[in-house]
Design a protein around this motif. Structure first.
Motif, PDB file in Angstrom:
ATOM      1  N   PHE A  64      -2.155  29.011 -37.700  1.00  0.00           N
ATOM      2  CA  PHE A  64      -1.014  29.728 -38.276  1.00  0.00           C
ATOM      3  C   PHE A  64       0.220  29.393 -37.448  1.00  0.00           C
ATOM      4  N   GLY A  65       1.246  28.843 -38.121  1.00  0.00           N
ATOM      5  CA  GLY A  65       2.409  28.342 -37.399  1.00  0.00           C
ATOM      6  C   GLY A  65       2.154  26.924 -36.903  1.00  0.00           C
ATOM      7  N   ALA A  66       1.472  26.134 -37.728  1.00  0.00           N
ATOM      8  CA  ALA A  66       1.053  24.782 -37.320  1.00  0.00           C
ATOM      9  C   ALA A  66       2.237  23.851 -37.076  1.00  0.00           C
ATOM     10  N   THR A  67       3.377  24.130 -37.711  1.00  0.00           N
ATOM     11  CA  THR A  67       4.516  23.216 -37.595  1.00  0.00           C
ATOM     12  C   THR A  67       5.433  23.554 -36.427  1.00  0.00           C
ATOM     13  N   GLY A  68       5.144  24.620 -35.701  1.00  0.00           N
ATOM     14  CA  GLY A  68       5.999  24.997 -34.568  1.00  0.00           C
ATOM     15  C   GLY A  68       5.586  24.277 -33.294  1.00  0.00           C
ATOM     16  N   SER A  69       6.221  24.670 -32.213  1.00  0.00           N
ATOM     17  CA  SER A  69       5.973  24.017 -30.928  1.00  0.00           C
ATOM     18  C   SER A  69       4.508  24.185 -30.493  1.00  0.00           C
ATOM     19  N   ILE A  70       3.983  25.409 -30.542  1.00  0.00           N
ATOM     20  CA  ILE A  70       2.577  25.640 -30.196  1.00  0.00           C
ATOM     21  C   ILE A  70       1.672  24.962 -31.230  1.00  0.00           C
ATOM     22  N   GLY A  71       2.042  25.092 -32.510  1.00  0.00           N
ATOM     23  CA  GLY A  71       1.225  24.524 -33.577  1.00  0.00           C
ATOM     24  C   GLY A  71       1.082  23.012 -33.447  1.00  0.00           C
ATOM     25  N   LEU A  98      -4.467  33.475 -29.210  1.00  0.00           N
ATOM     26  CA  LEU A  98      -3.252  34.233 -29.532  1.00  0.00           C
ATOM     27  C   LEU A  98      -2.034  33.734 -28.763  1.00  0.00           C
ATOM     28  N   ALA A  99      -1.143  33.045 -29.477  1.00  0.00           N
ATOM     29  CA  ALA A  99       0.158  32.693 -28.900  1.00  0.00           C
ATOM     30  C   ALA A  99       1.190  33.732 -29.306  1.00  0.00           C
ATOM     31  N   ASN A 100       0.997  34.313 -30.498  1.00  0.00           N
ATOM     32  CA  ASN A 100       1.950  35.296 -31.029  1.00  0.00           C
ATOM     33  C   ASN A 100       1.885  36.598 -30.220  1.00  0.00           C
ATOM     34  N   LYS A 101       2.623  36.609 -29.091  1.00  0.00           N
ATOM     35  CA  LYS A 101       2.580  37.764 -28.187  1.00  0.00           C
ATOM     36  C   LYS A 101       3.130  39.012 -28.860  1.00  0.00           C
ATOM     37  N   GLU A 102       4.005  38.812 -29.888  1.00  0.00           N
ATOM     38  CA  GLU A 102       4.598  39.957 -30.571  1.00  0.00           C
ATOM     39  C   GLU A 102       3.521  40.881 -31.160  1.00  0.00           C
ATOM     40  N   SER A 103       2.383  40.318 -31.581  1.00  0.00           N
ATOM     41  CA  SER A 103       1.296  41.141 -32.130  1.00  0.00           C
ATOM     42  C   SER A 103       0.804  42.150 -31.100  1.00  0.00           C
ATOM     43  N   VAL A 163      -3.012  32.672 -25.196  1.00  0.00           N
ATOM     44  CA  VAL A 163      -2.525  31.296 -25.114  1.00  0.00           C
ATOM     45  C   VAL A 163      -1.206  31.221 -24.354  1.00  0.00           C
ATOM     46  N   ASP A 164      -0.531  32.356 -24.212  1.00  0.00           N
ATOM     47  CA  ASP A 164       0.671  32.367 -23.393  1.00  0.00           C
ATOM     48  C   ASP A 164       0.255  31.833 -22.018  1.00  0.00           C
ATOM     49  N   SER A 165       1.048  30.923 -21.447  1.00  0.00           N
ATOM     50  CA  SER A 165       0.579  30.231 -20.232  1.00  0.00           C
ATOM     51  C   SER A 165       0.294  31.212 -19.096  1.00  0.00           C
ATOM     52  N   SER A 177       9.206  22.895 -23.100  1.00  0.00           N
ATOM     53  CA  SER A 177       9.778  22.580 -24.399  1.00  0.00           C
ATOM     54  C   SER A 177       9.165  23.528 -25.416  1.00  0.00           C
ATOM     55  N   MET A 178       9.983  24.422 -25.992  1.00  0.00           N
ATOM     56  CA  MET A 178       9.466  25.501 -26.833  1.00  0.00           C
ATOM     57  C   MET A 178      10.362  25.670 -28.057  1.00  0.00           C
ATOM     58  N   GLY A 179       9.942  26.552 -28.974  1.00  0.00           N
ATOM     59  CA  GLY A 179      10.756  26.863 -30.139  1.00  0.00           C
ATOM     60  C   GLY A 179      12.082  27.504 -29.729  1.00  0.00           C
ATOM     61  N   GLN A 180      13.048  27.512 -30.674  1.00  0.00           N
ATOM     62  CA  GLN A 180      14.396  28.006 -30.376  1.00  0.00           C
ATOM     63  C   GLN A 180      14.394  29.465 -29.905  1.00  0.00           C
ATOM     64  N   THR A 221       3.176  27.750 -47.003  1.00  0.00           N
ATOM     65  CA  THR A 221       4.510  27.901 -46.422  1.00  0.00           C
ATOM     66  C   THR A 221       4.878  29.381 -46.494  1.00  0.00           C
ATOM     67  N   ALA A 222       5.545  29.839 -45.434  1.00  0.00           N
ATOM     68  CA  ALA A 222       5.926  31.255 -45.387  1.00  0.00           C
ATOM     69  C   ALA A 222       6.954  31.584 -46.474  1.00  0.00           C
ATOM     70  N   PHE A 223       7.645  30.554 -46.979  1.00  0.00           N
ATOM     71  CA  PHE A 223       8.799  30.805 -47.837  1.00  0.00           C
ATOM     72  C   PHE A 223       8.563  30.337 -49.270  1.00  0.00           C
ATOM     73  N   GLY A 270       3.001  26.926 -42.272  1.00  0.00           N
ATOM     74  CA  GLY A 270       4.280  26.542 -41.684  1.00  0.00           C
ATOM     75  C   GLY A 270       5.407  27.300 -42.351  1.00  0.00           C
ATOM     76  N   GLY A 271       6.622  26.816 -42.133  1.00  0.00           N
ATOM     77  CA  GLY A 271       7.794  27.483 -42.711  1.00  0.00           C
ATOM     78  C   GLY A 271       8.534  26.535 -43.630  1.00  0.00           C
ATOM     79  N   ALA A 272       9.722  26.102 -43.176  1.00  0.00           N
ATOM     80  CA  ALA A 272      10.565  25.274 -44.032  1.00  0.00           C
ATOM     81  C   ALA A 272      10.320  23.773 -43.848  1.00  0.00           C
ATOM     82  N   ASP A 300       2.764  22.411 -19.281  1.00  0.00           N
ATOM     83  CA  ASP A 300       2.418  21.770 -20.551  1.00  0.00           C
ATOM     84  C   ASP A 300       1.517  22.748 -21.294  1.00  0.00           C
ATOM     85  N   MET A 301       1.982  23.224 -22.449  1.00  0.00           N
ATOM     86  CA  MET A 301       1.232  24.268 -23.154  1.00  0.00           C
ATOM     87  C   MET A 301      -0.150  23.805 -23.590  1.00  0.00           C
ATOM     88  N   ARG A 302      -0.378  22.485 -23.605  1.00  0.00           N
ATOM     89  CA  ARG A 302      -1.708  22.023 -24.012  1.00  0.00           C
ATOM     90  C   ARG A 302      -2.783  22.438 -23.007  1.00  0.00           C
TER      91      ARG A 302
HETATM   92  P1  NAD Z   1       8.384  27.777 -33.267  1.00  0.00           P
HETATM   93  O1  NAD Z   1       9.650  28.385 -33.713  1.00  0.00           O
HETATM   94  O2  NAD Z   1       8.393  26.412 -32.705  1.00  0.00           O
HETATM   95  O3  NAD Z   1       7.300  27.793 -34.458  1.00  0.00           O
HETATM   96  C1  NAD Z   1       7.042  28.946 -35.172  1.00  0.00           C
HETATM   97  C2  NAD Z   1       6.085  28.706 -36.336  1.00  0.00           C
HETATM   98  O4  NAD Z   1       6.112  29.891 -37.160  1.00  0.00           O
HETATM   99  C3  NAD Z   1       6.469  27.544 -37.238  1.00  0.00           C
HETATM  100  O5  NAD Z   1       5.307  26.987 -37.803  1.00  0.00           O
HETATM  101  C4  NAD Z   1       7.288  28.240 -38.331  1.00  0.00           C
HETATM  102  O6  NAD Z   1       7.293  27.535 -39.549  1.00  0.00           O
HETATM  103  C5  NAD Z   1       6.541  29.533 -38.486  1.00  0.00           C
HETATM  104  N1  NAD Z   1       7.385  30.618 -38.987  1.00  0.00           N
HETATM  105  C6  NAD Z   1       8.696  30.848 -38.696  1.00  0.00           C
HETATM  106  N2  NAD Z   1       9.107  31.955 -39.348  1.00  0.00           N
HETATM  107  C7  NAD Z   1       8.067  32.418 -40.042  1.00  0.00           C
HETATM  108  C8  NAD Z   1       7.874  33.531 -40.918  1.00  0.00           C
HETATM  109  N3  NAD Z   1       8.867  34.392 -41.198  1.00  0.00           N
HETATM  110  N4  NAD Z   1       6.653  33.723 -41.464  1.00  0.00           N
HETATM  111  C9  NAD Z   1       5.639  32.876 -41.194  1.00  0.00           C
HETATM  112  N5  NAD Z   1       5.761  31.796 -40.397  1.00  0.00           N
HETATM  113  C10 NAD Z   1       6.964  31.576 -39.830  1.00  0.00           C
HETATM  114  O7  NAD Z   1       7.736  28.815 -32.221  1.00  0.00           O
HETATM  115  P2  NAD Z   1       6.798  28.505 -30.963  1.00  0.00           P
HETATM  116  O8  NAD Z   1       7.633  28.204 -29.784  1.00  0.00           O
HETATM  117  O9  NAD Z   1       5.720  27.574 -31.349  1.00  0.00           O
HETATM  118  O10 NAD Z   1       6.191  29.964 -30.718  1.00  0.00           O
HETATM  119  C11 NAD Z   1       5.188  30.499 -31.544  1.00  0.00           C
HETATM  120  C12 NAD Z   1       4.618  31.741 -30.886  1.00  0.00           C
HETATM  121  O11 NAD Z   1       4.005  31.350 -29.640  1.00  0.00           O
HETATM  122  C13 NAD Z   1       5.655  32.787 -30.510  1.00  0.00           C
HETATM  123  O12 NAD Z   1       5.097  34.064 -30.634  1.00  0.00           O
HETATM  124  C14 NAD Z   1       5.949  32.495 -29.048  1.00  0.00           C
HETATM  125  O13 NAD Z   1       6.388  33.635 -28.347  1.00  0.00           O
HETATM  126  C15 NAD Z   1       4.577  32.066 -28.567  1.00  0.00           C
HETATM  127  N6  NAD Z   1       4.597  31.190 -27.399  1.00  0.00           N
HETATM  128  C16 NAD Z   1       5.184  29.977 -27.453  1.00  0.00           C
HETATM  129  C17 NAD Z   1       5.191  29.149 -26.344  1.00  0.00           C
HETATM  130  C18 NAD Z   1       5.787  27.769 -26.389  1.00  0.00           C
HETATM  131  O14 NAD Z   1       5.672  27.029 -25.424  1.00  0.00           O
HETATM  132  N7  NAD Z   1       6.420  27.361 -27.461  1.00  0.00           N
HETATM  133  C19 NAD Z   1       4.603  29.581 -25.146  1.00  0.00           C
HETATM  134  C20 NAD Z   1       4.003  30.832 -25.116  1.00  0.00           C
HETATM  135  C21 NAD Z   1       3.999  31.634 -26.250  1.00  0.00           C
END
Ligand code: NAD
Ligand code: MG
Length: 390
Positions: free
Chosen positions: A7-14, A121-126, A148-150, A202-205, A58-60, A37-39, A264-266
């Protein structure tokens, strides 16, 4: 074959997760149930084709037609929107990555807790918004929750095999972000472009800007308290600009066990993917002699008020984490829209936490998703009304 979903495969962690899956044999070794993914539809479709996923979401909803076109000629099912994400999360897997950014990740994560065996679990918000609910659901379904948070992966690794009752303190490291040496006056004028430039990771915005304000570390203090059942006064943060020590566990005898590695998050993703057996990972090996020195300092409470707020959130308990996260997300949106300044984000969040209506909703620990949603809505409404009166 191991059934997995990301879930969130297109983001930085994904993307890092997909990289490790590909290195471990991709479609020949894994049965990929769902990717979301998203957009960025081109990337989502490419990942789904390469890994032979059964479902891509896609979320959207406005991107559904584009996703269907990008998957033409394959048997990959396409879907869109929050209900489709939640449905995808009910499909059984052996391992699932929760890496959507923000509270949008909560609903699928709660579903994953019931449908997967190992929840990475990377999504710490949960955990911040609904930690008790998520843990209860994992326990009820015998799902293993791996952080998964480092920092939290580091803590988890450092306390492996130890008696949890003998842990006296958790020490989270923080790089200090791009504004570590900026003055208050400079930080007051900081722009989104300056805040997004993280020195080590290197992380998401959104998480990058949260790192600059230390709201990310604030979420992590709450995350650590929930994950490891530690009281707020036993969790400390130390600034460590090199991001080599990923966190430390202190025991009753005074020993501190640190986890070190390249930033390195890997490392953390791979640890969760390979659990319980470590495997070689494509992360750079540390050479301490060439690094030469590691620096540590106390965080400045005046420039980084988010850390104090995290301790207050834990002290208040109940549903305060959900209000804190919503206010922080709303503050970040307003900062990105240039409606408020960088340091206003903490002022806004503090005022939302002091809002009487929000406080009344937060007295009880959320039991259901709609309890979290109610707090989230109230906190965002208060955040939208906030004005800088300084
Ligand atoms: P990111 O912005 O790079 O990617 C986010 C992913 O979520 C993308 O696939 C995007 O398409 C999707 N997304 C965005 N909005 C969405 C929505 N409304 N509904 C469903 N999907 C949606 O983010 P990231 O940096 O990969 O971080 C992802 C999670 O991992 C976050 O909770 C972040 O706190 C946590 N995290 C990230 C890192 C890191 O190194 N990037 C490290 C520790 C924890
Ligand atoms: Mg972290």
């Amino acid at each position: 074959m191991r059934r997995i979903s990301i879930f969130g495969a297109t983001g930085s962690i994904g993307v890092n997760t997909v990289d490790l899956i590909n290195r471990a044999g991709g479609a020949s070794q894994f049965s990929v149930v769902a990717l979301t993914g998203g957009a960025n539809i081109a990337l989502l479709a490419e990942q789904a084709r390469n890994l032979g996923a059964k479902l891509a979401v896609t979320a959207f909803p406005e991107h559904l037609e584009e996703l269907k076109r990008a998957l033409e000629g394959t048997e990959i099912e396409a879907a869109a929107g929050p209900d489709a994400l939640a449905e995808a999360a009910t499909r059984p897997t052996d391992w699932a990555m929760s890496a959507i950014v923000g509270v949008a990740g909560l609903r699928p994560t709660l579903e994953l807790a019931a449908s997967t065996r190992v929840l990475a679990l990377a999504n710490k918000e949960s955990l911040v918004c609904a930690g008790a609910m998520l843990q209860a659901r994992c326990a009820a379904h015998k799902t293993l929750l791996l952080p998964v948070d480092s920092e939290h992966s580091a803590l988890f690794q450092a306390m492996r095999g130890e008696d949890a009752a003998k842990i006296s303190r958790l020490i989270l490291t923080a790089s200090g972000g791009p504004f570590r040496e900026w003055t208050l006056e400079q930080m007051e004028k900081a722009t989104p472009d300056q805040a997004v430039a993280h020195p080590n990771w290197s992380m998401g915005q959104r998480i990058s800007i949260d790192s600059a304000s230390m709201f990310n570390k604030a979420l992590e203090v709450i995350e650590a308290s929930v994950l490891f059942s530690m009281p707020q006064e036993s969790i400390d943060v130390v600034i460590h600009p090199q991001s080599i020590v990923h966190s430390l566990v202190e025991f009753c005898d005074g020993a501190q066990i640190a986890h070190m590695g390249a930033p390195d998050m890997r490392g953390a993703i791979g640890f969760a993917l390979d659990w319980p057996h470590r495997q070689p990972l494509p992360v750079k090996r540390l050479d301490l002699a060439s690094i030469g020195r590691l620096d540590f300092a106390a965080p400045d409470p005046l420039r980084f008020p988010a850390l104090r707020l995290a301790h207050e959130v834990l002290e208040l308990g109940g549903g305060t984490g959900a209000a804190f996260n919503a206010a922080k997300e709303a503050a970040l949106d307003r900062f990105l829209a240039r409606e408020i300044g960088f340091l206003d984000m903490a002022r806004l969040v503090e005022s939302v936490l002091e809002n009487a209506y929000v406080q009344s909703l937060c007295r009880q620990t959320p039991r259901e998703l709609r309890d979290v949603e109610q707090i989230d809505d109230a906190a965002r409404a208060a955040a939208a009304r906030w004005k800088n009166t300084l």
